[in-house]
Design an enzyme around this catalytic site. Structure first.
Site, PDB file in Angstrom:
ATOM      1  N   GLU A  94       1.769  -5.458  10.654  1.00  0.00           N
ATOM      2  CA  GLU A  94       1.290  -4.083  10.804  1.00  0.00           C
ATOM      3  C   GLU A  94       2.202  -3.384  11.807  1.00  0.00           C
ATOM      4  O   GLU A  94       2.307  -3.802  12.959  1.00  0.00           O
ATOM      5  CB  GLU A  94      -0.156  -4.077  11.295  1.00  0.00           C
ATOM      6  CG  GLU A  94      -1.136  -4.835  10.402  1.00  0.00           C
ATOM      7  CD  GLU A  94      -1.573  -4.033   9.189  1.00  0.00           C
ATOM      8  OE1 GLU A  94      -1.249  -2.817   9.130  1.00  0.00           O
ATOM      9  OE2 GLU A  94      -2.240  -4.605   8.310  1.00  0.00           O
ATOM     10  N   HIS A 113       0.865  -1.170   0.000  1.00  0.00           N
ATOM     11  CA  HIS A 113       0.000   0.000   0.000  1.00  0.00           C
ATOM     12  C   HIS A 113       0.907   1.226   0.000  1.00  0.00           C
ATOM     13  O   HIS A 113       1.770   1.376   0.875  1.00  0.00           O
ATOM     14  CB  HIS A 113      -0.920  -0.004   1.221  1.00  0.00           C
ATOM     15  CG  HIS A 113      -1.958  -1.074   1.175  1.00  0.00           C
ATOM     16  ND1 HIS A 113      -2.414  -1.744   2.289  1.00  0.00           N
ATOM     17  CD2 HIS A 113      -2.631  -1.614   0.118  1.00  0.00           C
ATOM     18  CE1 HIS A 113      -3.322  -2.636   1.935  1.00  0.00           C
ATOM     19  NE2 HIS A 113      -3.464  -2.575   0.620  1.00  0.00           N
ATOM     20  N   HIS A 147       3.074  -3.700   6.509  1.00  0.00           N
ATOM     21  CA  HIS A 147       1.970  -2.746   6.373  1.00  0.00           C
ATOM     22  C   HIS A 147       1.947  -1.774   7.543  1.00  0.00           C
ATOM     23  O   HIS A 147       2.752  -1.869   8.470  1.00  0.00           O
ATOM     24  CB  HIS A 147       0.633  -3.495   6.309  1.00  0.00           C
ATOM     25  CG  HIS A 147       0.373  -4.183   5.012  1.00  0.00           C
ATOM     26  ND1 HIS A 147      -0.576  -3.758   4.106  1.00  0.00           N
ATOM     27  CD2 HIS A 147       0.931  -5.292   4.467  1.00  0.00           C
ATOM     28  CE1 HIS A 147      -0.586  -4.573   3.055  1.00  0.00           C
ATOM     29  NE2 HIS A 147       0.321  -5.513   3.254  1.00  0.00           N
ATOM     30  N   GLU A 156       1.820   3.324   3.039  1.00  0.00           N
ATOM     31  CA  GLU A 156       2.328   2.571   4.188  1.00  0.00           C
ATOM     32  C   GLU A 156       3.801   2.232   3.930  1.00  0.00           C
ATOM     33  O   GLU A 156       4.157   1.096   3.631  1.00  0.00           O
ATOM     34  CB  GLU A 156       1.490   1.314   4.400  1.00  0.00           C
ATOM     35  CG  GLU A 156       0.016   1.619   4.681  1.00  0.00           C
ATOM     36  CD  GLU A 156      -0.864   0.384   4.730  1.00  0.00           C
ATOM     37  OE1 GLU A 156      -0.324  -0.735   4.868  1.00  0.00           O
ATOM     38  OE2 GLU A 156      -2.097   0.532   4.627  1.00  0.00           O
TER      39      GLU A 156
END
Length: 472
Positions: free
Chosen positions: A329, A101, A232, A104
């Site tokens: 994440e 992404h 991410h 990110e």
């Protein structure tokens, strides 16, 4: 299937939370670190940095392009290996992917710095890094979505929305663009068909996939990757398969365990436990709710229990290849100020190294013809946990050179190998994972079967398949 694949070229605001939840605590960065790593590298700078690392460490690195973005930016990989560009049987291949992404980019910067750390460590004869590079082939793709990144970077922070640059330049979320193999897996389970792996051959749709997806998908299929990670932002947690909920309503969240749920939990926990904060109750939940207080559950989550994602990359890895991938994440805040990047490195450095080392856990080996010694490709390798009565419903297959790899936690296992035209073979092993740079080596020499399998052999094969099919 992945359509129009080109060959791989080898040669908005959140609820208030405490600052440390996404900024990190580390205080050991130097002024030099801040100057070099306290900003985001744009595409030109990223390519230049990769070229600099390659020039500094030419004996252990190679650069290659796996494809291009919609706007023509190259998707550049740097490989670290004592034999760059060459696969060595029983030497595990690992891949690390950042910036899927575009907004990110912490992973993009961490992977670029990881690459420089590997190079400098080799030059300085750092014992751990030399040991890692002698035993592992590491492929690093800092940016899978360079177009989205450039859009996000070129937008003033005050104007940058939660989704600015997330998708590729065509507006497609790349983590929803892979073939949805979960739906095939769940359907096969429902009707009792004993097919649990390498499901891409059963997939067909009319979707024109994005060039970034095609490039990474083809790359994933091109080498016998053992382990993978996808970096991410948006929370602080290690996410593991399955990402798509088993419930027929794919929008419903529900814990959806893969056949290797225990192993995936172990891998995710390894990253979280070695992170400065991920598994520790020293920060508030990113969304301010107790439901997603991931630190209270060890800093890990099943993807579908969090929210259901169809067409995601980590499940594609698991169901199309032998590779095991988790999604990491790294921050509540997306695209934080570049000045915070050195702290993120401090928080994640140990986790990244320890995760790559996990490629040397479990078992690996060669499967060859007992008469000729020739490698047997596409042999099927089943694993039965000593505490279970039937094998895990997810075998791996040997690569073209006869090598196989199976990441496993410590325990007692039975390894069962089957190949067309050969007798089935099995061995009982104890995996201790005490040797840092090598999984337990378990080799097989299969005897050619008689022209017509005996009744007993037919019964053994039927019994094995039926037992696996019944484990639903």
């Amino acid at each position: 299937m992945l359509h129009a694949m080109r060959p791989v070229l080898l040669v908005a605001a959140l609820l208030a939370v405490t600052a440390h939840a996404f900024l990190g605590f580390g205080s050991g960065s130097t002024h030099k670190d801040d100057a070099e790593w306290g900003h985001y590298h744009n595409q030109a700078q990223l390519e230049a940095k990769l070229g600099e690392i390659n020039e500094k460490c030419p004996e252990i690195t190679t650069l290659y392009e796996i494809g291009q973005s919609v706007e023509g930016r190259p998707l550049v990989v740097i490989q670290f290996s004592t034999t760059p560009g060459e696969h060595i049987p029983t030497k595990p291949e690992v891949k690390l992917i950042g910036n899927m992404h575009g907004n990110e980019p912490i992973g993009r910067e961490l992977l670029l710095r990881f690459a420089e750390t590997l190079c400098n460590g080799a030059i300085n004869n750092d014992k751990e890094i030399v040991q890692l590079l002698n035993s592992t082939s590491i492929h690093i793709l800092p940016s899978m979505n360079p177009d989205g990144f450039e859009l996000a970077l070129g937008t003033e922070p005050a104007q940058r929305q939660w989704l600015t640059g997330r998708s590729n330049i065509n507006g497609v979320d790349l983590n929803r663009d892979f073939p949805d193999l979960d739906s095939i897996f769940y359907e096969l389970q429902k009707i009792g068909v004993p097919k649990f792996d390498h499901l891409l051959s059963l997939f067909e749709d009319n979707v024109d996939r994005q060039p970034e997806t095609i490039a990474v998908g083809q790359w994933t299929l091109s080498l016998p990757f053992v382990l993978s990670a996808n970096f991410h932002e948006g929370d602080l947690v290690a996410n593991y398969p399955f990402d798509a909920a088993i419930d027929e309503n794919s929008q419903k969240t529900a814990y959806s365990a893969s056949p290797d749920d225990g192993t995936f939990r172990w891998l995710a926990k390894s990253y979280a436990d070695n992170h400065a904060h991920m598994s520790k109750n020293d920060h508030a939940p990113c969304d301010g709710t107790s439901q997603d207080a991931f630190a209270r559950q060890g800093g890990i989550t099943n993807g579908a229990k969090w929210y259901s994602v169809a067409g995601g990359m980590q499940d594609f890895n698991y169901l199309a290849t032998n590779a095991m991938e988790i999604t990491l994440e790294l921050s509540c805040e997306k695209m934080p100020e570049g000045s915070q990047l050195p702290r993120f490195w401090e928080d994640n450095q140990k986790s990244i190294f320890e995760y790559v080392w996990k490629s040397h856990s479990g078992v690996k080996g060669m499967v060859v013809d007992a008469m000729t010694g020739e490698p047997i490709k596409r042999a099927v390798v089943w694993i039965r946990n000593g505490t279970e009565t039937v094998p895990v419903k997810h075998p791996v297959t040997t690569w073209s050179e006869g090598d196989f790899y199976r990441v496993l936690p410590a325990g007692k296992y039975e390894i069962i190998v089957a190949a067309e035209g050969y007798d089935i073979a099995a061995k009982n092993v104890t995996v201790e994972n005490k040797v840092r740079d090598s999984a337990l080596v378990v080799n097989f020499a299969l005897s050619p079967a008689a022209d017509e399998p005996s009744e007993n052999e037919q019964e053994q094969i039927a019994e094995l398949v039926n037992e696996i099919a019944r484990r639903r």
